[in-house]
Design an enzyme around this catalytic site. Structure first.
Site, PDB file in Angstrom:
ATOM      1  N   GLY B  53       0.808  -1.216   0.000  1.00 51.05           N
ATOM      2  CA  GLY B  53       0.000   0.000   0.000  1.00 51.05           C
ATOM      3  C   GLY B  53       0.836   1.257   0.000  1.00 51.05           C
ATOM      4  O   GLY B  53       0.619   2.131   0.841  1.00 51.05           O
ATOM      5  N   GLY B 179      -5.853  -4.410  -8.923  1.00 52.98           N
ATOM      6  CA  GLY B 179      -6.752  -4.666 -10.047  1.00 52.98           C
ATOM      7  C   GLY B 179      -6.460  -5.968 -10.757  1.00 52.98           C
ATOM      8  O   GLY B 179      -7.358  -6.559 -11.385  1.00 52.98           O
ATOM      9  N   ARG B 202       1.972  -5.094 -17.660  1.00 53.65           N
ATOM     10  CA  ARG B 202       1.010  -5.559 -16.654  1.00 53.65           C
ATOM     11  C   ARG B 202       0.194  -6.732 -17.192  1.00 53.65           C
ATOM     12  O   ARG B 202      -0.064  -7.699 -16.477  1.00 53.65           O
ATOM     13  CB  ARG B 202       0.056  -4.424 -16.251  1.00 53.65           C
ATOM     14  CG  ARG B 202       0.733  -3.223 -15.621  1.00 53.65           C
ATOM     15  CD  ARG B 202       1.328  -3.580 -14.256  1.00 53.65           C
ATOM     16  NE  ARG B 202       1.937  -2.424 -13.615  1.00 53.65           N
ATOM     17  CZ  ARG B 202       1.478  -1.886 -12.476  1.00 53.65           C
ATOM     18  NH1 ARG B 202       0.441  -2.402 -11.868  1.00 53.65           N
ATOM     19  NH2 ARG B 202       2.084  -0.846 -11.946  1.00 53.65           N
ATOM     20  N   ASN B 243      -6.491   2.343 -23.855  1.00 53.97           N
ATOM     21  CA  ASN B 243      -6.880   3.316 -22.836  1.00 53.97           C
ATOM     22  C   ASN B 243      -8.386   3.193 -22.555  1.00 53.97           C
ATOM     23  O   ASN B 243      -9.206   3.292 -23.471  1.00 53.97           O
ATOM     24  CB  ASN B 243      -6.538   4.733 -23.319  1.00 53.97           C
ATOM     25  CG  ASN B 243      -6.652   5.742 -22.185  1.00 53.97           C
ATOM     26  OD1 ASN B 243      -7.659   5.779 -21.477  1.00 53.97           O
ATOM     27  ND2 ASN B 243      -5.604   6.552 -22.023  1.00 53.97           N
ATOM     28  N   TYR B 273      -3.066   8.033 -13.692  1.00 48.49           N
ATOM     29  CA  TYR B 273      -4.083   7.672 -14.690  1.00 48.49           C
ATOM     30  C   TYR B 273      -3.647   8.287 -16.021  1.00 48.49           C
ATOM     31  O   TYR B 273      -3.445   9.500 -16.114  1.00 48.49           O
ATOM     32  CB  TYR B 273      -5.444   8.240 -14.268  1.00 48.49           C
ATOM     33  CG  TYR B 273      -6.573   7.875 -15.214  1.00 48.49           C
ATOM     34  CD1 TYR B 273      -7.416   6.801 -14.944  1.00 48.49           C
ATOM     35  CD2 TYR B 273      -6.785   8.613 -16.386  1.00 48.49           C
ATOM     36  CE1 TYR B 273      -8.450   6.463 -15.808  1.00 48.49           C
ATOM     37  CE2 TYR B 273      -7.811   8.283 -17.264  1.00 48.49           C
ATOM     38  CZ  TYR B 273      -8.637   7.207 -16.969  1.00 48.49           C
ATOM     39  OH  TYR B 273      -9.666   6.880 -17.832  1.00 48.49           O
ATOM     40  N   LEU B 274      -3.501   7.463 -17.057  1.00 48.87           N
ATOM     41  CA  LEU B 274      -3.005   7.972 -18.346  1.00 48.87           C
ATOM     42  C   LEU B 274      -4.142   8.609 -19.152  1.00 48.87           C
ATOM     43  O   LEU B 274      -5.101   7.940 -19.523  1.00 48.87           O
ATOM     44  CB  LEU B 274      -2.383   6.834 -19.163  1.00 48.87           C
ATOM     45  CG  LEU B 274      -1.699   7.289 -20.466  1.00 48.87           C
ATOM     46  CD1 LEU B 274      -0.448   8.119 -20.184  1.00 48.87           C
ATOM     47  CD2 LEU B 274      -1.358   6.099 -21.363  1.00 48.87           C
ATOM     48  N   TYR B 322     -14.978   0.842  -7.668  1.00 52.65           N
ATOM     49  CA  TYR B 322     -14.285  -0.158  -6.865  1.00 52.65           C
ATOM     50  C   TYR B 322     -13.268   0.471  -5.908  1.00 52.65           C
ATOM     51  O   TYR B 322     -12.136  -0.010  -5.782  1.00 52.65           O
ATOM     52  CB  TYR B 322     -13.632  -1.210  -7.762  1.00 52.65           C
ATOM     53  CG  TYR B 322     -13.578  -2.572  -7.092  1.00 52.65           C
ATOM     54  CD1 TYR B 322     -13.743  -2.697  -5.710  1.00 52.65           C
ATOM     55  CD2 TYR B 322     -13.381  -3.740  -7.820  1.00 52.65           C
ATOM     56  CE1 TYR B 322     -13.708  -3.918  -5.090  1.00 52.65           C
ATOM     57  CE2 TYR B 322     -13.337  -4.974  -7.209  1.00 52.65           C
ATOM     58  CZ  TYR B 322     -13.503  -5.049  -5.830  1.00 52.65           C
ATOM     59  OH  TYR B 322     -13.460  -6.266  -5.211  1.00 52.65           O
ATOM     60  N   CYS B 410     -10.972 -16.435   4.513  1.00 52.54           N
ATOM     61  CA  CYS B 410     -12.326 -16.665   4.002  1.00 52.54           C
ATOM     62  C   CYS B 410     -13.303 -15.847   4.835  1.00 52.54           C
ATOM     63  O   CYS B 410     -13.069 -15.600   6.013  1.00 52.54           O
ATOM     64  CB  CYS B 410     -12.711 -18.146   4.012  1.00 52.54           C
ATOM     65  SG  CYS B 410     -13.044 -18.821   5.613  1.00 52.54           S
TER      66      CYS B 410
HETATM   67  N1  LIG Z   1     -11.488  -1.835  -3.631  1.00 50.65           N
HETATM   68  C1  LIG Z   1     -10.623  -1.752  -2.671  1.00 50.65           C
HETATM   69  O1  LIG Z   1     -10.839  -2.263  -1.557  1.00 50.65           O
HETATM   70  C2  LIG Z   1      -9.333  -1.042  -2.893  1.00 50.65           C
HETATM   71  C3  LIG Z   1      -8.301  -1.279  -2.003  1.00 50.65           C
HETATM   72  C4  LIG Z   1      -7.100  -0.639  -2.213  1.00 50.65           C
HETATM   73  C5  LIG Z   1      -6.936   0.194  -3.315  1.00 50.65           C
HETATM   74  N2  LIG Z   1      -7.973   0.449  -4.165  1.00 50.65           N
HETATM   75  C6  LIG Z   1      -7.798   1.334  -5.331  1.00 50.65           C
HETATM   76  O2  LIG Z   1      -7.760   0.584  -6.551  1.00 50.65           O
HETATM   77  C7  LIG Z   1      -6.944   1.274  -7.521  1.00 50.65           C
HETATM   78  C8  LIG Z   1      -5.986   0.302  -8.204  1.00 50.65           C
HETATM   79  O3  LIG Z   1      -5.019  -0.171  -7.299  1.00 50.65           O
HETATM   80  P1  LIG Z   1      -3.735  -0.944  -7.833  1.00 50.65           P
HETATM   81  O4  LIG Z   1      -2.947  -1.352  -6.605  1.00 50.65           O
HETATM   82  O5  LIG Z   1      -4.138  -2.016  -8.800  1.00 50.65           O
HETATM   83  O6  LIG Z   1      -2.968   0.218  -8.649  1.00 50.65           O
HETATM   84  P2  LIG Z   1      -1.772   0.121  -9.702  1.00 50.65           P
HETATM   85  O7  LIG Z   1      -1.209   1.493  -9.777  1.00 50.65           O
HETATM   86  O8  LIG Z   1      -0.891  -1.015  -9.355  1.00 50.65           O
HETATM   87  O9  LIG Z   1      -2.507  -0.252 -11.099  1.00 50.65           O
HETATM   88  C9  LIG Z   1      -3.269   0.671 -11.870  1.00 50.65           C
HETATM   89  C10 LIG Z   1      -3.304   0.211 -13.328  1.00 50.65           C
HETATM   90  O10 LIG Z   1      -4.111   1.101 -14.098  1.00 50.65           O
HETATM   91  C11 LIG Z   1      -3.549   1.253 -15.398  1.00 50.65           C
HETATM   92  N3  LIG Z   1      -4.061   2.487 -16.029  1.00 50.65           N
HETATM   93  C12 LIG Z   1      -3.795   3.777 -15.717  1.00 50.65           C
HETATM   94  N4  LIG Z   1      -4.466   4.611 -16.518  1.00 50.65           N
HETATM   95  C13 LIG Z   1      -5.198   3.846 -17.372  1.00 50.65           C
HETATM   96  C14 LIG Z   1      -6.104   4.143 -18.418  1.00 50.65           C
HETATM   97  N5  LIG Z   1      -6.413   5.419 -18.759  1.00 50.65           N
HETATM   98  N6  LIG Z   1      -6.670   3.123 -19.074  1.00 50.65           N
HETATM   99  C15 LIG Z   1      -6.377   1.831 -18.767  1.00 50.65           C
HETATM  100  N7  LIG Z   1      -5.505   1.504 -17.778  1.00 50.65           N
HETATM  101  C16 LIG Z   1      -4.924   2.496 -17.095  1.00 50.65           C
HETATM  102  C17 LIG Z   1      -2.065   1.264 -15.110  1.00 50.65           C
HETATM  103  O11 LIG Z   1      -1.306   0.946 -16.258  1.00 50.65           O
HETATM  104  C18 LIG Z   1      -1.939   0.213 -14.001  1.00 50.65           C
HETATM  105  O12 LIG Z   1      -1.663  -1.066 -14.511  1.00 50.65           O
HETATM  106  C19 LIG Z   1      -6.269   2.385  -6.743  1.00 50.65           C
HETATM  107  O13 LIG Z   1      -6.912   3.618  -7.000  1.00 50.65           O
HETATM  108  C20 LIG Z   1      -6.464   2.022  -5.298  1.00 50.65           C
HETATM  109  O14 LIG Z   1      -6.507   3.137  -4.420  1.00 50.65           O
HETATM  110  C21 LIG Z   1      -9.164  -0.184  -3.983  1.00 50.65           C
END
Ligand SMILES: NC(=O)c1ccc[n+]([C@@H]2O[C@H](COP(=O)([O-])OP(=O)(O)OC[C@H]3O[C@@H](n4cnc5c(N)ncnc54)[C@H](O)[C@@H]3O)[C@@H](O)[C@H]2O)c1
Ligand SMILES: NC(=O)c1ccc[n+]([C@@H]2O[C@H](COP(=O)([O-])OP(=O)(O)OC[C@H]3O[C@@H](n4cnc5c(N)ncnc54)[C@H](O)[C@@H]3O)[C@@H](O)[C@H]2O)c1
Lengths: 556, 556
Positions: B53, B179, B202, B243, B273-274, B322, B410
């Site tokens: 994190g 993700g 990725r 994208n 975010y791209l 999410y 679980c």
């Molecule tokens: N649901 C939950 O309980 C929970 C828990 C922790 C984090 N999150 C959130 O989930 C999100 C993802 O976390 P992560 O650890 O996988 O992050 P990460 O940074 O490891 O992965 C993000 C991915 O998004 C891709 N990306 C960026 N811009 C894009 C676009 N325009 N189009 C397509 N792909 C694109 C990147 O290439 C990357 O692979 C974060 O915002 C995080 O805060 C959610």
């Protein structure tokens, strides 16, 4: 709003005597103390469940109050009731070492920790303001305020005047609910006080209640009386009608021989501070008509008021802020030297916190003043060399009028509090006391608060805003066997500005109570010692070394 | 920053087997779990003490780590170590029912609860970021993420598709750390997933790790593969390079037969975010060159991205946020319907929270995978009718690679968790397991968090920001006999946005452990039930009535 007339529960008085109305003393105690907080002798507005401090409540609503009472009457000694902002939300089976009641009041997530969100939630019936000892059921009336103020002036005396205010003159303002304790606290330290207030009725009331000795006719008369008493090293408190923003600068100009300066006007709320130029009679109307303009005027007056305080300091006087935010208001009023004098905690109280000292207090569940007299005697025998304690107890016996259940407050430190607790427990066991004693404290204590404008202002290491300590404090009290434990947000300084915890133990004469008391009353002030060791205070490190408090980072 | 080379402590692996390195299993357990969090298989950057994190740490500094280890090795079973933001600050004598470790991490007073003040304090060495399970020593690797995501998609299936995703297509984006669990979680629910990411590496990695099945050549190919699998009711996950802000609108335009839409790009941080129009290769350079302009572009792209999501919802798809704040960023990007789809907690998880369900987990202190296999078997026997549980355990056994000490996660609810705990304790006692088991959970649980953008978003009664509950939760766990208890600020959503608590018990086969486990694993999920009863959820009220959870306001 319920009135006294249509609420059959009122007036509320805690049960007294030895007959239980709950299943054991461990549950009878929180029940009696909840009710005691709402006794008309203690509560400011019992019909609204308000105990003190503006809106500090003992229960969220009357339905919640009924459920608290009902649940406590029935609670077993291995069950725990959970209270969320003044309402019981659950009862769980726990064990005999666990607290009987766990309380969390007024807590909000950081970004939402403001008055606006709080009021919104309060209107939805989802929270209440707990202040410090209102929602945690250990308020004991104005004795707490008096002793804290006495202790502060005693610390001033220790720091600058060889342990006594005899032969000194203190200048202050504000003779309200809190501030009215100042004149008596100064004379208890054998000093002379000139106390300015714009409100004649406040001066009159303090004289009636014997907190203030005399009223002067005018400024010159006040100074005359003060100098005469000072020269005889005689304690005297003098009320003076007037506006502090005018009187303080005039006394400065006159080169009046003032040794100590502070203030307890209600500066934290500019609408409650009367600006120069507004007549006393027009105060509330003027504040309501144009709050923004009034605030500006009040801040300008506070700037003049604080400028005089700073210049008294320049001239050699001992000057301090007494927890009312007047420095920040004066700064907003355009005076840029406002923060040149310190707040009272860093100036006088922190050295006590380093020793684990804080506002230790107890109440007699019997309701019998003789029980408190017996504990007074025991305390004096237990600490024969503590002069300040002896002086305080003597004066308290003479001056303090009990409100609700008889109670006593006195500051004790690490290594002392548990001795008092164990002694009381023994006295209950031996029948020297008629009924059990509850032993608690204010949330304003050495290791139980994070409050950057008051208790943790200007910490040596900059850790003012770190809030881990009060949370560890509450968990430690829970782990050590307290009978009830509370965690609050806001308290005396308001939303977003503090987090603090409290604990209460019950000395019911049993061996289990003794074990719990020894543990809680050691570890709770122990938190004060380790918090100040961690922040780099030498005095705390000395205490830890002398009295054997373990500091893991210094071992190995 | 320390490197692996010059730090003799590295690599860190927890002790395994039955020989104690501390004085008892109750202290051996936190010691092994602290070390397990820093095992290179678990920790992202063990050389910086970072577990996961971003900056979630297990200890504040190496000196603090050494002191934690030293103190735990020596701690008695009636002593308690206090940890303030990753550093041991005290050891107190308590009792055998008290936790051995009490932890408070990253907590700040409300008005100071922001990243700026936190960073300032962190630089002074006064605090650390604890995330949820990093600073509380109960991280178990990506299994936790996978199971939570599986559970979420299972809840989607329950809500809309008769309990299975077979025959449906899910569209999502983001194949990063979190993700990347999405494709596997969808196929575990027998569904088809199209997963869009701008980063080829990725996609490649997820295929290598068997989280993703195939990569499509282009959009049409992806849709073709998806429809074919869907029609055969066959699970399949398909990576698609592109994208999301372009792909989602194109799929919408094509009237692609999408049933479920979500997103896990790193939207919470616009620089991650791209935006459309920036080449993948220029991403980081562009973000650094002009962060403000890049943020604007990213928010505009997110507006297009979220508009497509809302319009998929208009067309009948199941759509949810999410936990990445993409709705608020799209709103800032000028799209005013962004909040028309819900967050995942109110949409799917809250009904589970009402039953006291949450991410229950355990680890084998022996280090032997056979111990987890035995507990898996026991769990399946204990809950023979829980189909989802059976499915999850079967798949986990097949797919989950252990990281550090073998562990299992679980979701179990009120009335279930303590049965599992008691069973494990019995198995330790009987020698069916080689060594004791630790039983804990994520801070993201039913009654342990206040987090208005995630776990407590859109509560029925508007109580999202009330923070009394996690504080009561920590005190209740402490009172009930947990072996270690933690209270954190910030977690996954950041400073000022959440307060949450955790607990861990140790099943060492003793009777005392059984009593503690029964109490903690009843009361802890019980907090989830009462929190949701209080907020007005019918399902929680049903559970309370059925399973006998006391609600004081409804009695008498
Ligand atoms: N649901 C939950 O309980 C929970 C828990 C922790 C984090 N999150 C959130 O989930 C999100 C993802 O976390 P992560 O650890 O996988 O992050 P990460 O940074 O490891 O992965 C993000 C991915 O998004 C891709 N990306 C960026 N811009 C894009 C676009 N325009 N189009 C397509 N792909 C694109 C990147 O290439 C990357 O692979 C974060 O915002 C995080 O805060 C959610
Ligand atoms: N030190 C502490 O621990 C502590 C604790 C609680 C509260 N406080 C603060 O102390 C302050 C006083 O509390 P209180 O309960 O006595 O308030 P209060 O409102 O009862 O009394 C304030 C008094 O100030 C007088 N006053 C107002 N403007 C004046 C002026 N210009 N010149 C002279 N007198 C003026 C009023 O007439 C009134 O009598 C508050 O700001 C409160 O927040 C400090």
């Amino acid at each position: 709003m319920t009135t006294t007339q249509d609420n059959p529960r009122l007036p509320i008085h805690a049960a007294t005597g030895t007959e239980l109305t709950a299943k054991s003393w461990q549950t009878e105690a929180p029940l009696r103390m909840l009710m005691n907080n709402l006794d008309p002798e203690n509560a400011e507005r019992p019909e609204d469940l308000v105990v003190y401090g503006g809106t500090g409540k003992a229960a969220r609503s009357w339905e919640a109050y009924d459920a608290l009472v009902r649940t406590l009457r029935d609670l077993e000694d291995d069950e725990t009731m959970l209270v969320q902002s003044g309402k019981p939300v659950g009862v769980f089976k726990t064990n005999k070492w666990a607290p009987r009641v766990l309380i969390a009041n007024s807590n909000l997530v950081g970004d939402w920790a403001n008055w606006e969100e709080f009021r919104r939630l309060e209107e939805l019936g989802l929270t209440m303001y707990g202040q410090m000892t209102a929602g945690s059921w250990i308020y004991i009336g104005t004795q707490g305020i008096l002793q804290g103020t006495f202790e502060t002036f005693a610390a001033v005396a220790d720091k600058r005047f060889n342990g006594t205010l005899a032969g000194t003159i203190t200048l202050t303002a504000g003779l309200g609910g809190m501030g009215g304790a100042q004149p008596l606290a100064v004379t208890m330290n054998d000093g002379v006080a000139i106390c300015v207030d714009v409100d004649q009725s406040r001066i009159t009331r303090r004289i009636e209640h014997r907190y203030l000795d005399v009223q002067a006719d005018d400024l010159d008369h006040a100074l005359e009386l003060a100098v005469a008493a000072r020269d005889e090293r005689r304690g005297l408190s003098i009320g003076l009608l007037g506006n502090a923003a005018e009187i303080f600068p005039r006394l400065l100009e006159m080169k009046a021989p003032i040794d100590v300066v502070t203030d307890q006007t209600s500066a934290h709320d500019p609408l409650s501070y009367l600006p120069v130029g507004v007549a006393f009679e027009e105060w509330h109307e003027a504040a309501e008509r144009d709050p923004a303009g009034f605030t500006k005027d009040a801040q300008a007056s506070m700037a003049a008021h604080v400028r005089a305080m700073v210049e008294f300091q320049d001239a050699g006087a001992e000057v301090f802020d007494y927890g009312n935010s007047i420095r920040d208001e004066a700064r907003k009023g355009g005076y840029d030297r406002a923060f040149e004098f310190p707040g009272f905690v860093p100036a006088y109280i922190r050295p006590l916190f380093c020793e684990g000292k804080g506002p230790f207090r107890w109440a007699a569940l019997s309701g019998d003043p003789a029980d408190i007299a017996a504990t007074d005697k025991a305390i004096l025998e237990l600490f024969p060399d503590n002069e300040r304690l002896h002086k305080w107890i003597g004066m308290a016996q003479e001056r303090v009028h009990y409100q609700g259940l008889p109670a006593r407050i006195c500051w004790l430190g690490y290594g002392e509090r548990h001795l008092a607790g164990l002694k009381f427990n023994e006295m209950v066991k031996n029948g020297e006391l008629k009924a059990p004693i509850v032993i608690g404290r204010d949330h304003l204590d050495c290791g139980s608060v994070a409050s950057p404008y008051r208790e943790t202002e200007a910490m040596l290491d900059g850790s003012d805003a770190i809030a881990d300590w009060p949370l560890l404090n509450a968990m430690t009290a829970t782990a050590s066997g307290a009978t009830w434990v509370s965690l609050h947000h806001g308290g005396g300084v308001g939303m977003g500005r503090s987090i603090h915890s409290g604990q209460v133990c019950v000395a019911d004469g049993t061996e289990l109570a003794a074990a719990k008391i020894e543990s809680v009353l050691t570890n709770d002030p122990g938190m004060g010692v380790i918090r100040h060791v961690d922040a780099g205070y030498d005095r705390a490190a000395e205490i830890a070394a002398e009295r054997g408090v373990r500091i893991p980072m210094q071992e190995g």
